[in-house]
Design an enzyme around this catalytic site. Sequence first.
Site, PDB file in Angstrom:
ATOM      1  N   ASP A 153       0.836  -1.210   0.000  1.00  0.00           N
ATOM      2  CA  ASP A 153       0.000   0.000   0.000  1.00  0.00           C
ATOM      3  C   ASP A 153       0.871   1.259   0.000  1.00  0.00           C
ATOM      4  O   ASP A 153       2.008   1.239   0.485  1.00  0.00           O
ATOM      5  CB  ASP A 153      -0.928  -0.031   1.234  1.00  0.00           C
ATOM      6  CG  ASP A 153      -2.115   0.905   1.086  1.00  0.00           C
ATOM      7  OD1 ASP A 153      -2.343   1.430  -0.023  1.00  0.00           O
ATOM      8  OD2 ASP A 153      -2.817   1.118   2.099  1.00  0.00           O
ATOM      9  N   ASN A 196     -10.998  -2.439  -5.472  1.00  0.00           N
ATOM     10  CA  ASN A 196     -10.219  -1.511  -6.302  1.00  0.00           C
ATOM     11  C   ASN A 196     -10.880  -1.195  -7.647  1.00  0.00           C
ATOM     12  O   ASN A 196     -10.516  -0.230  -8.316  1.00  0.00           O
ATOM     13  CB  ASN A 196      -8.791  -2.029  -6.527  1.00  0.00           C
ATOM     14  CG  ASN A 196      -7.913  -1.941  -5.294  1.00  0.00           C
ATOM     15  OD1 ASN A 196      -7.078  -2.804  -5.050  1.00  0.00           O
ATOM     16  ND2 ASN A 196      -8.083  -0.885  -4.493  1.00  0.00           N
TER      17      ASN A 196
HETATM   18  C1  IPE Z   1      -5.639  -2.729  -0.347  1.00  0.00           C
HETATM   19  O1  IPE Z   1      -5.180  -1.427  -0.547  1.00  0.00           O
HETATM   20  C2  IPE Z   1      -5.612  -3.489  -1.635  1.00  0.00           C
HETATM   21  C3  IPE Z   1      -4.291  -3.669  -2.233  1.00  0.00           C
HETATM   22  C4  IPE Z   1      -3.149  -3.392  -1.666  1.00  0.00           C
HETATM   23  C5  IPE Z   1      -4.301  -4.254  -3.537  1.00  0.00           C
HETATM   24  P1  IPE Z   1      -6.199  -0.219  -0.698  1.00  0.00           P
HETATM   25  O2  IPE Z   1      -5.380   1.013  -0.745  1.00  0.00           O
HETATM   26  O3  IPE Z   1      -7.116  -0.453  -1.820  1.00  0.00           O
HETATM   27  O4  IPE Z   1      -7.011  -0.319   0.673  1.00  0.00           O
HETATM   28  P2  IPE Z   1      -8.009   0.687   1.391  1.00  0.00           P
HETATM   29  O5  IPE Z   1      -9.156   0.887   0.479  1.00  0.00           O
HETATM   30  O6  IPE Z   1      -7.262   1.953   1.652  1.00  0.00           O
HETATM   31  O7  IPE Z   1      -8.385  -0.003   2.654  1.00  0.00           O
HETATM   32  C1  IPE Z   2      -1.454   0.212  -3.378  1.00  0.00           C
HETATM   33  O1  IPE Z   2      -1.230   1.584  -3.406  1.00  0.00           O
HETATM   34  C2  IPE Z   2      -1.689  -0.379  -4.745  1.00  0.00           C
HETATM   35  C3  IPE Z   2      -3.074  -0.799  -5.005  1.00  0.00           C
HETATM   36  C4  IPE Z   2      -4.055  -0.782  -4.163  1.00  0.00           C
HETATM   37  C5  IPE Z   2      -3.361  -1.264  -6.348  1.00  0.00           C
HETATM   38  P1  IPE Z   2      -2.427   2.616  -3.441  1.00  0.00           P
HETATM   39  O2  IPE Z   2      -2.764   2.904  -4.855  1.00  0.00           O
HETATM   40  O3  IPE Z   2      -3.549   2.154  -2.602  1.00  0.00           O
HETATM   41  O4  IPE Z   2      -1.751   3.901  -2.781  1.00  0.00           O
HETATM   42  P2  IPE Z   2      -2.421   4.911  -1.770  1.00  0.00           P
HETATM   43  O5  IPE Z   2      -2.971   4.124  -0.642  1.00  0.00           O
HETATM   44  O6  IPE Z   2      -3.480   5.635  -2.514  1.00  0.00           O
HETATM   45  O7  IPE Z   2      -1.304   5.798  -1.351  1.00  0.00           O
HETATM   46 MG    MG Z   3      -4.034   2.402  -0.665  1.00  0.00          MG
END
Ligand code: IPE
Ligand code: IPE
Ligand code: MG
Length: 245
Positions: free
Chosen positions: A20, A68
């Site tokens: 994340d 997502n």
């Molecule tokens: C969780 O990350 C899913 C992945 C790392 C693929 P998100 O960034 O989507 O999670 P939330 O929505 O902040 O909980």
């Molecule tokens: C994790 O990084 C990757 C996926 C969930 C695909 P994020 O895209 O969630 O990054 P933040 O949380 O917005 O910083």
């Molecule tokens: Mg995220």
Amino acid sequence: MAVPQIIPDKVPKHIAIIMDGNGRWAKQKGMPRVLGHRSGVKSVREVTEAAAQVGVEYLTLYAFSTENWNRPPAEVTALMSLLVETIKGEIRDLNKNGVRLLAIGDIEALPAGTYKALMDGIEKTKNNTRISLVLALNYSAKWEILHATRMLATQAAAGTLNPADIDEAAFENVLSTKGIPDPELLIRTSGETRISNFLLWQIAYAELYFTPVFWPDFGKEELLEAISDYQNRERRFGKTSEQLG
Ligand code: IPE
Ligand code: IPE
Ligand code: MG
């Protein structure tokens, strides 16, 4: 920082990571979110190699959750393209490094091109034995548990399964992680301290490790630090500390 000392016979067999912080990493640098995802690929490479080097057998990476899909369509499209490009581009190195690719989640519902690249990557790396890299794609734990429940209910309704025989082993047999041991260590980067619908059944007794580091900045040293932290914990499984003595 000194390189963390790892005790070889206490390395987790299976580490799961919620990767994340790609978006915030990019934003911090004044770059578009997608560049954060691109930079995250380097971490995947580095962490997979580091995990293999210390003897981790399974590394599960949460790459795309069912939630997502709710992101802006352009970001979803970019993530799917990045996946295809990365899998295609990495097959040779995966084979060179002994990495077997696996996937969990509702992968048949992925866009056709992504599904095809994924299945091709799985097929072409299936004989590798150094480490298994499990990508959680279009994954959600609630989806997985419902899917498993439906499979068992179907068998019971058909008369091929006695409901009294539904135990942990029978349930695990219809999860998408069938055959994969439960993770002993779950890592989440970026400072968020939630599970976000990841591996709810499998992490029942996992040690949880949260770090503020954004995924693109997470590499070998950070992984070893997490393993070292894990090795200093006492896993009691309901017993008392004295019993473990
Ligand atoms: C969780 O990350 C899913 C992945 C790392 C693929 P998100 O960034 O989507 O999670 P939330 O929505 O902040 O909980
Ligand atoms: C994790 O990084 C990757 C996926 C969930 C695909 P994020 O895209 O969630 O990054 P933040 O949380 O917005 O910083
Ligand atoms: Mg995220």
